[in-house]
Design a protein around this motif. Structure first.
Motif: not given
Lengths: 293, 177
Positions: A3-4, A6-8, A10-11, A14-15, A17, B59, B62
């Motif tokens: 999860x961690x 994936x979050x990294x 993702x952020x 998105x940054x 984008x 997750x 964000x």
């Protein structure tokens, strides 16, 4: 743990984008503009409905005038316009003739579409913008002047069928051509993001100014984006000495910029500019704009 | 393991996220921004984003942050540069998602975390706006804006975050996304 990571990812994605969107918007991309227009036409009517429902509460908080019917709104707006004309002009005769011009339907005068404020932008980003409940279906177009009972409020920057977004004169991107009432010195009035303070730079820094001097709009060709002679505010302080090239005068807006409710959008200019009307007419019967009908 | 499952985004939770964020967005521009309170405007959307990050982790936080920020950038009366709030909220929510506090009730630590992150978000938006268009920023106004923002966010956090915690954890379902 998965999860961690994936979050990294993702952020960071998105940054990127967001950065792309910023670039596109700064370059004036039609895609971003279209996205904005689409969001506006969907969200605008919802904002209008919620704002109408929340109006008593907001009005109470702002302690401004209460809700009225549609023709009541039109009457209020006309009265407001006449008041604007009265406060911004230098002598009474001018305001009287302007009032006369306003009453002469079909001959000349401002035509105003009344509207109510339904949404305010956040002040955190030094912006100043409002959404009003009148749009292209009400003949509103971009770059029309928006006024309140006390003076110029801003200009229309975006229009959807039923709502419009107005850039306030206090927005940090706003610059209005202005002049000092009386001395008629021209300058540029910039918003600072604060709702009670704008900064004025005169073209000629040697001109003597004093606190309390009134500032009015200079006016643009065809009155777009800003109609001439509308009250902008009064000087409340200075930064720098007289004669200093970068001297700034601080101006308190004439309108209550943080508590706007009923506003008017100037959809049509007077055929004769208000400034020209200051000349006393040679005889009362020979008004050139009067047409027989 | 149970903690992770307890935070995963399911369909009912997605609905909770969409409804809460949409309500916050509309209330923000039609009511809170119009109150004319001194200093900053009470940033309900920021508080809601941070709330979801605290409750659901980095997750989900964000995603919520980016979505809510993009909506604020695009919906009227926004006239700033599109993408600024989206990027700032995504990053702030990512970091807020790593903070472990008791979000089910309004204790000092949770309120402090929300206030702190919302001040960071406000400052980041100010700086990003300053670099992407705004010209005549009155820098002397920044401390007052950040201080009032911290106060308003603390007040909003007391009600909003426990509510988000209750709704998000309550809306459980087996349909995982």
């Amino acid at each position: 743990m998965r999860d961690e990571s994936r979050a990294r990812v993702l952020v960071i994605a998105l940054l990127l984008v967001s950065a792309s969107l910023i670039m596109l918007d700064i370059r004036g991309s039609a895609a971003v503009g279209g996205l904005r227009a689409l969001t506006g036409s969907i969200v605008g009517p919802i904002e209008s409905a919620i704002a109408a429902a929340a109006s008593p509460f907001v009005s109470m908080a702002q302690s401004v005038t209460s809700f009225g019917a549609v023709d009541e709104r039109e009457r209020i707006a006309t009265e407001e316009l006449q008041r604007v004309a009265g406060t911004s002009q230098e002598d009474k005769a001018v305001s009287e003739s302007l009032e006369k011009v306003l009453k002469t339907a079909g001959v000349g005068g401002y035509s105003v579409i009344p509207a109510r404020v339904v949404a305010y932008g956040s002040t955190q980003n030094f912006g100043g913008s409002i959404t009003i409940d009148a749009g292209s279906l009400d003949q509103i177009e971009t770059d029309m002047s928006v006024i309140s009972g006390d003076g110029l409020v801003g200009r229309v920057v975006q229009v959807t069928p039923t709502t419009s977004t107005v850039e306030l004169i206090t927005d940090s991107k706003s610059v209005v051509a202005a002049r000092i009432e009386g001395s008629r010195q021209a300058g540029a009035l910039s918003g600072t993001g604060s709702s009670n303070r704008m900064s004025l730079k005169l073209l000629d820094p040697t001109v003597s100014l004093k606190e309390g001097d009134k500032v009015v709009s200079f006016g643009s060709p065809d009155g777009r984006p800003y109609a001439p002679g509308l009250a902008l505010g009064a000087i409340v302080g200075f930064q720098g000495e007289q004669g200093q090239a970068d001297r700034i005068a601080f101006v308190q807006p004439a309108a209550a910029m943080s508590a706007l409710d009923v506003v008017g959008v100037i959809v049509q200019q007077s055929r004769t500019e208000p400034r020209d009307l200051q000349k006393p007419s040679p005889s009362p019967s020979s008004t050139p704009t009067e047409t027989p009908n | 393991m149970a903690a992770l499952v307890g935070r995963a985004l399911t369909l009912p939770r997605l609905i909770v996220v969409v409804v809460v964020v949409a309500s916050a967005l509309i209330l923000q521009v039609t009511v809170l921004n119009r109150l004319g309170l001194p200093g900053a405007t009470p940033a309900l959307v920021t508080v809601v984003v941070i709330g979801f990050a605290l409750v659901a982790g980095p997750l989900v936080g964000t995603i919520v942050g980016f979505g809510a920020g993009l909506a604020l950038d695009l919906m009227p009366p926004a006239i700033g540069t599109v993408g600024v709030t989206a990027g700032v909220f995504a990053v702030v929510a990512y970091f807020a998602g790593h903070v472990v506090v008791d979000h089910s009730k309004p204790d000092l630590l949770m309120v402090g975390a929300v206030a702190g992150f919302s001040v960071v978000a406000a400052l980041a938006v100010i700086l990003a706006s300053g670099f992407t268009g705004a010209t005549e920023i009155s820098w002397f106004a920044i401390p007052r804006i950040l201080l009032t923002e911290a106060i308003y966010s603390s007040v909003l956090a007391v009600g909003a975050v426990p509510l988000i915690s209750y709704l998000y954890r309550g809306a459980r379902d087996e349909v995982s996304l």
